[in-house]
Design a protein around this motif. Structure first.
Motif, mmCIF file in Angstrom:
data_model
loop_
_atom_site.group_PDB
_atom_site.id
_atom_site.type_symbol
_atom_site.label_atom_id
_atom_site.label_comp_id
_atom_site.label_asym_id
_atom_site.label_seq_id
_atom_site.Cartn_x
_atom_site.Cartn_y
_atom_site.Cartn_z
ATOM 1 N N THR A 25 0.847 -1.215 0.128
ATOM 2 C CA THR A 25 0.018 0.071 -0.032
ATOM 3 C C THR A 25 1.057 1.288 -0.061
ATOM 4 O OG1 THR A 25 -0.299 -0.170 2.568
ATOM 5 C CG2 THR A 25 -2.176 -1.023 1.038
ATOM 6 N N ASP A 26 1.905 1.145 0.749
ATOM 7 C CA ASP A 26 2.996 2.312 0.883
ATOM 8 C C ASP A 26 3.546 2.714 -0.682
ATOM 9 O OD1 ASP A 26 2.183 2.676 3.401
ATOM 10 O OD2 ASP A 26 3.913 1.738 4.129
ATOM 11 N N LEU A 63 3.901 5.654 -5.489
ATOM 12 C CA LEU A 63 3.759 5.531 -7.289
ATOM 13 C C LEU A 63 2.562 6.443 -7.769
ATOM 14 C CD1 LEU A 63 5.465 2.048 -7.783
ATOM 15 C CD2 LEU A 63 6.634 4.624 -7.913
ATOM 16 N N SER A 64 1.743 6.723 -6.944
ATOM 17 C CA SER A 64 0.250 6.993 -7.510
ATOM 18 C C SER A 64 0.558 8.638 -8.089
ATOM 19 C CB SER A 64 -0.728 7.181 -6.397
ATOM 20 O OG SER A 64 -0.425 7.739 -5.421
ATOM 21 N N ASP A 65 1.513 9.177 -7.470
ATOM 22 C CA ASP A 65 1.562 10.636 -7.909
ATOM 23 C C ASP A 65 2.443 10.713 -9.300
ATOM 24 O OD1 ASP A 65 1.720 13.794 -7.093
ATOM 25 O OD2 ASP A 65 3.565 13.175 -7.936
ATOM 26 N N PRO A 66 1.911 11.600 -10.404
ATOM 27 C CA PRO A 66 2.802 11.562 -11.652
ATOM 28 C C PRO A 66 4.156 12.033 -11.494
ATOM 29 C CG PRO A 66 0.436 12.349 -11.795
ATOM 30 C CD PRO A 66 0.693 12.041 -10.234
ATOM 31 N N THR A 78 10.712 8.090 -10.552
ATOM 32 C CA THR A 78 11.153 6.496 -10.408
ATOM 33 C C THR A 78 11.338 6.090 -11.699
ATOM 34 O OG1 THR A 78 9.501 6.505 -8.552
ATOM 35 C CG2 THR A 78 10.279 4.436 -9.660
ATOM 36 N N ARG A 105 6.071 11.728 -8.899
ATOM 37 C CA ARG A 105 6.882 10.754 -8.245
ATOM 38 C C ARG A 105 7.224 9.527 -9.159
ATOM 39 N NH1 ARG A 105 3.430 11.888 -3.338
ATOM 40 N NH2 ARG A 105 2.292 10.147 -3.799
ATOM 41 N N LEU A 106 6.234 9.365 -9.868
ATOM 42 C CA LEU A 106 6.334 8.121 -10.913
ATOM 43 C C LEU A 106 7.548 8.512 -11.973
ATOM 44 C CD1 LEU A 106 5.742 5.178 -12.068
ATOM 45 C CD2 LEU A 106 3.773 6.461 -13.183
ATOM 46 N N VAL A 154 4.437 -0.794 -13.777
ATOM 47 C CA VAL A 154 4.090 0.573 -13.577
ATOM 48 C C VAL A 154 5.139 1.415 -14.028
ATOM 49 C CG1 VAL A 154 4.469 2.183 -11.564
ATOM 50 C CG2 VAL A 154 3.270 0.027 -11.056
ATOM 51 N N LEU A 210 2.580 1.572 -3.720
ATOM 52 C CA LEU A 210 1.285 2.137 -4.430
ATOM 53 C C LEU A 210 0.855 3.539 -4.362
ATOM 54 C CD1 LEU A 210 -0.885 -0.844 -4.698
ATOM 55 C CD2 LEU A 210 0.913 -0.431 -6.459
ATOM 56 N N PHE A 211 0.819 3.905 -3.150
ATOM 57 C CA PHE A 211 0.648 5.419 -2.804
ATOM 58 C C PHE A 211 1.860 6.270 -3.447
ATOM 59 C CE2 PHE A 211 1.458 9.172 -0.200
ATOM 60 C CZ PHE A 211 0.356 9.764 -0.373
#
Length: 101
Positions: free
Chosen positions: A16-17, A22-25, A31, A27-28, A98, A19-20
């Motif tokens: 869950t941490d 990586l959920s922000d464009p 990454t 931060r993705l 992802v 996924l959270f």
């Protein structure tokens, strides 16, 4: 060691941490830049060049605390590394799916 930041152990990384984080464009995007190998923090950037430095630092903190990246001192600079081995061991196939554009 001075300048060391806390990183979760592999066993403490939660899906869950991750996924959270990586959920922000933005931060993705950070990454994805690290998928090809380590980068100096100064070379790693979000897609929005107008983001304040404090926001970029917050992005790095969220990614580090989730276990997505390592942020380690290198003299006066910091080196960012994707924790691919840990994430692949815990969540096989997640990063590959992802990180696709």
């Amino acid at each position: 060691m001075p300048g060391e930041l806390p990183h979760p152990e592999r066993s403490d990384i939660q899906l869950t941490d991750v996924l959270f984080a990586l959920s922000d464009p933005e931060r993705l995007a950070i990454t994805r830049q690290l998928a090809d190998g380590p980068l100096d923090m100064a070379e790693c950037h979000a897609t929005d060049p107008n983001l304040p430095k404090s926001t970029k630092s917050h992005f790095m903190k969220v990614l580090r605390e989730a276990g997505v990246i390592r942020n380690e001192p290198n003299g006066r600079r910091r080196i960012l590394t994707l924790r691919r081995d840990d994430l692949d061991a815990l969540f096989p196939g997640l990063l590959d799916s992802v990180l696709r554009d």
